[in-house]
Write a protein that holds these residues in place. Structure first.
Motif, PDB file in Angstrom:
ATOM      1  N   ILE A  17     123.371  57.791  -5.167  1.00 17.70           N
ATOM      2  CA  ILE A  17     123.046  58.575  -6.349  1.00 17.70           C
ATOM      3  C   ILE A  17     122.138  57.719  -7.236  1.00 17.70           C
ATOM      4  N   LEU A  20     121.533  58.589 -11.113  1.00 19.24           N
ATOM      5  CA  LEU A  20     122.690  58.325 -11.958  1.00 19.24           C
ATOM      6  C   LEU A  20     122.881  56.825 -12.157  1.00 19.24           C
ATOM      7  N   PHE A  76     132.058  59.474  -9.266  1.00 16.66           N
ATOM      8  CA  PHE A  76     130.762  59.438  -9.948  1.00 16.66           C
ATOM      9  C   PHE A  76     129.917  60.653  -9.561  1.00 16.66           C
ATOM     10  N   ALA A  77     129.900  60.981  -8.278  1.00 18.96           N
ATOM     11  CA  ALA A  77     129.115  62.122  -7.815  1.00 18.96           C
ATOM     12  C   ALA A  77     129.636  63.420  -8.416  1.00 18.96           C
ATOM     13  N   ARG A  80     128.654  63.607 -12.001  1.00 15.72           N
ATOM     14  CA  ARG A  80     127.235  63.267 -12.157  1.00 15.72           C
ATOM     15  C   ARG A  80     126.565  64.046 -13.281  1.00 15.72           C
TER      16      ARG A  80
END
Length: 120
Positions: A17, A20, A76-77, A80
């Protein structure tokens, strides 16, 4: 003493990612700072008990702790969109503070199999 010289099976977070990762870094918030406690405590005290047991069952079943950073990346994803809107490290911490309502299996599946993270 056995030393595993094989390359890691999972790409680093920044490769999964990148937007991010760089957004958090630019505002002074390092992603590992947020994930470190999750990983070091194997999510104990962070996840609901039933979800924690599902996670630990996978760790034992697959005989690897690599599932822990994969779940951290999945968090986190999953968050996001919210994280891309924050402008300060404290806002990022607030977004990542409570993971108790998250479901482990769908997050792991998302992180390991989603085309968003692993384009063909």
């Amino acid at each position: 003493l056995l030393v595993d010289t094989a390359p890691p099976r999972f790409p680093p977070y920044s490769a999964l990612i990148p937007q991010l990762f760089y957004h958090l870094r630019e505002m002074g918030s390092h992603p590992l700072k947020h994930a470190f406690n999750w990983i070091m405590h194997a999510f104990a005290g962070y996840l609901e008990t039933s979800q924690l047991l599902l996670l630990w069952d996978r760790i034992i079943g697959y005989n690897t702790l690599e599932i822990l950073p994969v779940l951290a990346v999945a968090v986190f994803a999953f968050r996001r969109n919210n994280l891309m809107e924050v402008t300060t490290p404290s806002e990022a911490e607030a977004v990542l503070m409570d993971v108790s309502s998250l479901k482990v299996i769908p997050l792991l599946q998302y992180c390991l199999y989603a085309r968003i993270l692993h384009p063909v």
